[in-house]
Structure formats: C-alpha cells, structure tokens
Design a protein around this motif. Structure first.
Motif: not given
Length: 284
Positions: A172-173, A176-177, A190
């Motif tokens: 998930t992170e 985002r990036h 999410s």
C-alpha cells in the motif's frame, strides 16, 4: 427507508471464510517450514553465502518474477471467474521443475526458478479466479504479485511487525509513492486499486511492483538455495522444496483473496477490524 447494509457478523459463511483466511495467513512462515524440513535454522547458512552469490540470487528472483508476471497471466483462461482451482496440478508441476533443478547451484537456479515461479504465479492466479476475481483486471494482477511479498521480510524490516495487514501495508505504501510518479493514475482508497492506466503505464507500474516485491521474494529464494545444500534432503531437495514453496503460496493466495473478496462486500476497514479480532494480533 432504505435497507441496512449487510454486516460481516450477519453471515456465518463469510465469518467462517474469514476464520479460514486468518488461519492460513497467520500460519508459520515459509522460512519456518523450510527450517523444519531440513531440521535446522536457515539464517546461519544464508549469512554464510558470499555477497556476490546473494546479489546474484536476488537478481535471479527479480527476473523470475518479471517473467512469471508476463507468462502466467498470458497463459490463463480469463473468461471464467469462479472456476474451481487446481492446486494439486500446480504442485505436481512445481515438483517436476524442482527435480530438474535439484541442488545444482546458481546455474540450475537461474534456469529452474523462472519456471517454478511462473507455475506458482499461475497457481496464485488460479486461486484468485476461483474466488471470483477477473484476471484481466489490473488490480487482480497487482494483488497476485502482493502474495509474493507475504513469504518473507526484507532485511530492514522491524522483526516485531508481523501479520498479514502489516505485510499488505508494505505494498500500500509502495502504491502511494508510485502514484506520484505516473501520470493519469488514481489511487482508490487503501485497497491500492488503480484507475485510468494505459498499457504503457500499467507495464511500468507492474515492473516497479515486481522490483519491490522481489526484495522479499529473494529472501526466501536465498533460504531455499541454502536449504537445497543440506545433505539430508539429497536428490529430492528440489522437488520437495518446490512442493513446499507452491503449497505455501497457494495458502497465502487463498487467504489473501478470501480477505479481498470480503473487503469488496463489506469494506476494507470492516474486514480489517474483524480480521484483527479473529487473529488477536491487531488492535482496533
């Protein structure tokens, strides 16, 4: 007045499915299972691998994931979401490819791993399809790759950060990036669902996901390489470990796609909290 939305607790079948998913996803890790098979921890053997060998294994693992992500989905029947999976067939195929590789060192690993990884990817996609997911959906392909991040932690991970949702937080992170780097993409909540991706952007996105997931997949590949050198396994090392590998990722895929199926119906946060209550490893 409108009808109330269904709740997870109202469905005994869905709660049973969630408990099954928790049992699969919170079971002993692949590293622990390999260590149990060879009768000793693998950390020491992995640490003794020369740095050059470790880097080579990581490169082989990443290349294998790239090839598997292309070949496995291309060769699957995409028209029948809900079609029952064939776990035994994929285990037999993986065992056969492992027997060919055996304990033949890096050269054998470079030849065998792309084949066995493609078989495992097909097994994961097979399970995703059996849970009702469309293999033409980019989000499904992303979720299939996520399964390979559930097999091991990268060297920089906090050892206390275990559990399925924490492992999913890793991808998930990453989403985002990456979303800031690719034009015309939208991150959907999410779940990491992506909209508006053209073929070129989708290919670039998958390549970056593979690169990051391979850091974790490479950990267990290194342990597999070390385990194959243990004399007690002898000539059956490759077949035995490949069967173990495939069975583990099939378990992770089944649990993963059960959870995602429930999330589609009840919402991410509802299922996350219910998962934590069942597992006893997360707080609300």
């Amino acid at each position: 007045m409108g009808e109330l939305a269904p709740t997870l607790a109202d469905s005994p079948q869905d709660m049973a499915d969630l408990r099954r998913a928790v049992a699969l996803l919170e079971a002993p890790t692949l590293s622990a299972r390999m260590a149990n098979l060879v009768g000793s921890p693998l950390e020491f053997a992995v640490r003794r691998l020369p740095a050059g060998v470790s880097r080579r294994i990581q490169g082989v693992a990443e290349a294998a994931l790239h090839k598997a992500a292309q070949a496995a989905f291309w060769s699957m029947d995409h028209t029948r979401p809900g079609k029952p999976a064939s776990p035994r067939l994929h285990k037999l195929a993986a065992a056969a490819s492992g027997a060919l590789g055996g304990a033949g060192g890096l050269l054998a690993l470079a030849i065998e791993l792309p084949l066995s990884t493609t078989i495992i990817m097909r097994a994961v996609a097979d399970i995703a399809r059996s849970e009702g997911f469309d293999l033409d959906d980019f989000a499904t392909r992303q979720a299939c790759l996520e399964v390979f991040a559930l097999g091991g932690n990268s060297g920089g991970d906090d050892a206390s950060e275990t559990g399925y949702y924490l492992a999913r937080g890793f991808t998930t992170e990453l989403m985002r990036h990456l979303s800031a780097e690719l034009a015309g993409t939208t991150l959907g909540g999410s779940h990491g669902l992506l909209l508006g991706l053209g073929p070129k952007e989708a290919g670039k996105w998958l390549a970056r996901i593979v690169e990051k997931v391979a850091a974790r997949f490479g950990v267990v590949v290194s342990e597999k390489f070390a385990a194959q050198a243990v004399p007690v396994l002898g000539a059956v090392a490759g077949a035995t470990l490949n069967t173990l590998f495939t069975g583990y990722y099939q378990d992770m895929a089944r649990g993963h796609f059960i959870v995602r199926r429930l999330e589609r119906r009840y919402g991410f946060e509802t299922v996350r909290l219910a998962y934590g209550a069942v597992s006893g490893r997360m707080s609300a």
